[in-house]
Enzyme design. Structure first.
Site, PDB file in Angstrom:
ATOM      1  N   GLY A  12       0.834  -1.205   0.000  1.00 14.25           N
ATOM      2  CA  GLY A  12       0.000   0.000   0.000  1.00 14.25           C
ATOM      3  C   GLY A  12       0.862   1.246   0.000  1.00 14.25           C
ATOM      4  N   ASN A  13       0.267   2.366   0.336  1.00 13.30           N
ATOM      5  CA  ASN A  13       1.059   3.601   0.451  1.00 13.30           C
ATOM      6  C   ASN A  13       0.429   4.503   1.513  1.00 13.30           C
ATOM      7  OD1 ASN A  13      -0.894   5.498  -0.880  1.00 13.30           O
ATOM      8  ND2 ASN A  13      -0.568   4.085  -2.591  1.00 13.30           N
ATOM      9  N   HIS A  14       1.090   5.637   1.774  1.00 13.25           N
ATOM     10  CA  HIS A  14       0.675   6.480   2.901  1.00 13.25           C
ATOM     11  C   HIS A  14      -0.450   7.463   2.574  1.00 13.25           C
ATOM     12  CE1 HIS A  14       3.801   5.024   5.473  1.00 13.25           C
ATOM     13  NE2 HIS A  14       4.745   5.321   4.589  1.00 13.25           N
ATOM     14  N   SER A  15      -1.061   7.365   1.418  1.00 11.41           N
ATOM     15  CA  SER A  15      -2.113   8.337   1.085  1.00 11.41           C
ATOM     16  C   SER A  15      -3.257   8.274   2.101  1.00 11.41           C
ATOM     17  CB  SER A  15      -2.668   8.028  -0.314  1.00 11.41           C
ATOM     18  OG  SER A  15      -3.820   8.798  -0.532  1.00 11.41           O
TER      19      SER A  15
ATOM     20  N   ALA B 169      -3.807   7.735  -4.941  1.00 12.52           N
ATOM     21  CA  ALA B 169      -2.422   7.278  -5.074  1.00 12.52           C
ATOM     22  C   ALA B 169      -2.506   5.789  -5.401  1.00 12.52           C
ATOM     23  CB  ALA B 169      -1.667   7.511  -3.776  1.00 12.52           C
TER      24      ALA B 169
END
Ligand code: CTP
Length: 403
Positions: free
Chosen positions: A212-215, A280
């Site tokens: 995943g990512n930090h969005s 994102a």
């Protein structure tokens, strides 16, 4: 969330029995997020107390040019009150006050304020059926509408006299939704649908792990709020996020992976007017998703990743009349890279975020963006709250695009 959020509402109450309903009306306006100030005609105080209304509105109630009970009394400035208001609502509006308004007879603070107000004015008549039908009352209605005031028609039903007919003031809920609808109808994006993607995507590795990512999704939600404030209906396709927002004009479609987001976007893309891709989206996903949890081992684990579909690019290829807006997150050669993305993905506008800028990027409540349109006009914005940035983006869309 209501379009009345943050609006200054001046409620004028005149002497009709329906004045008792204004306690609920004030409450509903406050609940919708509006700031409310009340002006009463002196006779209206016979029907509901100023104390009730000042308590509910959390503001003093005005009823005369000077407060005679107070020896240090100040002049209640009708011009200032009129200018303060984003909208004025006169409810209940009696035949007497409507006639004074139509004639410009400002012998009380309420009518003087009405004459000074520059904002939209709504009036909700309340009177007995024969008064409602009387030609002089009709003349007041016509004249007031001709002056640009907006009438909230009275309803049919049992009246205070016991007679049944037209003349009952609209119910407080009806008055609030009438005003909300009028405001929305007057907005530039009324009748338009805006598709927004927001948040991260999660790409499964096994049943418990993901890439995943930090969005946080905050930027996408801010754009959605700004679009709704302009009257648009918003379809929001959102990856996993802690953000939430509820509004009658907002439809949320929750997704997890880039593939889910791609499918949800293309289900709706053909029928929207504007698409704004703020998500994102993960560029890669594991080629194989393990059916069972991958067990710990002493040897290195290699995951083979494959590219996900580029949702924005696919929308650029299929673009017909839609206005397509993308985001670019860059760390170096920001402007050149963003222009390249704008061209490659066939966009009308790109919103450049630079991770280099303090206060910009994931998780923060602020952002610093540069807007680049398809003619390569570049506008660099200062650091602002994400809500303000959302408004800037929507205003830029309005400016550049013929919607
Ligand atoms: N985007 C998308 N689908 C993807 C990847 C990105 O719709 N699979 C969209 C994003 O929502 C954003 C824009 O493309 O509006 C640009 O995203 P960004 O991550 O800046 O660029 P990429 O195209 O992924 O390229 P790179 O990561 O190499 O900079």
């Amino acid at each position: 969330m209501s379009v009345l959020r943050g609006k200054n509402i001046l409620l004028g109450i005149t002497a009709g029995i329906a004045a008792y309903k204004t306690a609920s009306l004030v409450r509903l306006f406050v609940k919708a997020g509006a700031e409310v100030k009340v002006i009463m005609t002196p006779a209206a105080k016979e029907f509901i107390t100023p104390l009730t209304l000042s308590t509910l509105s959390k503001n003093p109630v005005y009823s005369s040019f000077i407060d005679e009970d107070d020896e240090n009394a100040m002049w209640n400035n009708h011009v200032e009150l009129g200018l303060w208001a984003d909208l004025m609502v006169i409810a209940p509006a009696t035949a007497n006050t409507l006639s004074k308004m139509a004639q410009g007879n400002s012998d009380n603070l309420l009518v003087a304020t009405y004459l000074s107000a520059k904002c939209p004015v709504y009036f909700a008549p309340a009177m007995d059926l024969d008064m409602y039908k009387h030609p002089s009352t009709k003349e007041s209605f016509d004249k007031l509408r001709e002056y640009g005031n907006i009438m909230i028609p009275a309803e049919h039903g049992e009246l205070a006299s016991g007679l049944i007919g037209e003349g009952r003031m609209a119910e407080p809920e009806g008055i609030v939704s009438f005003i909300e609808n009028k405001i929305i109808e007057g907005q530039p994006l009324y009748d338009k649908t805006v598709l927004i993607t927001a948040g991260p995507t999660y790409e499964a590795i096994d049943p418990v792990r993901f890439i995943g990512n930090h969005s946080s999704g905050k930027m996408g939600f801010a754009v959605a709020k700004a679009a709704i404030d302009l009257g648009a209906t918003v379809l929001m396709v959102c990856g996993p996020t802690h953000e939430s927002y509820q509004h009658d004009l907002l439809k949320m479609i929750a997704v997890t992976s880039a593939e889910d987001m791609y499918n949800a976007v293309h289900e709706h893309y053909g029928s929207v007017d504007i698409a704004i891709m703020a998500a994102a989206v993960s560029d890669f996903r594991p080629k194989q998703v393990a059916q069972n949890k991958i067990k710990k081992s002493d040897t290195a684990l290699t995951l083979e990743l494959e590219p996900t579909k580029d949702i924005l690019e696919s929308c650029g290829r299929l673009k017909k009349d839609q206005i397509l807006v993308g985001f670019a997150l860059e760390t170096d050669n920001a402007i050149e890279n963003a222009i390249q993305k704008l061209k490659k993905k066939n966009l009308d506008l790109i919103v450049l975020n630079s991770l280099q800028d303090e206060g910009a990027g994931f998780g923060t409540d602020t952002n610093k963006i540069t807007l680049i349109d398809k003619d390569e006009n570049i506008s660099a914005m200062p650091l602002k709250s994400k809500l303000e940035v959302g408004t800037d983006i929507m205003n830029e869309i309005l400016k550049h695009c013929d919607v």
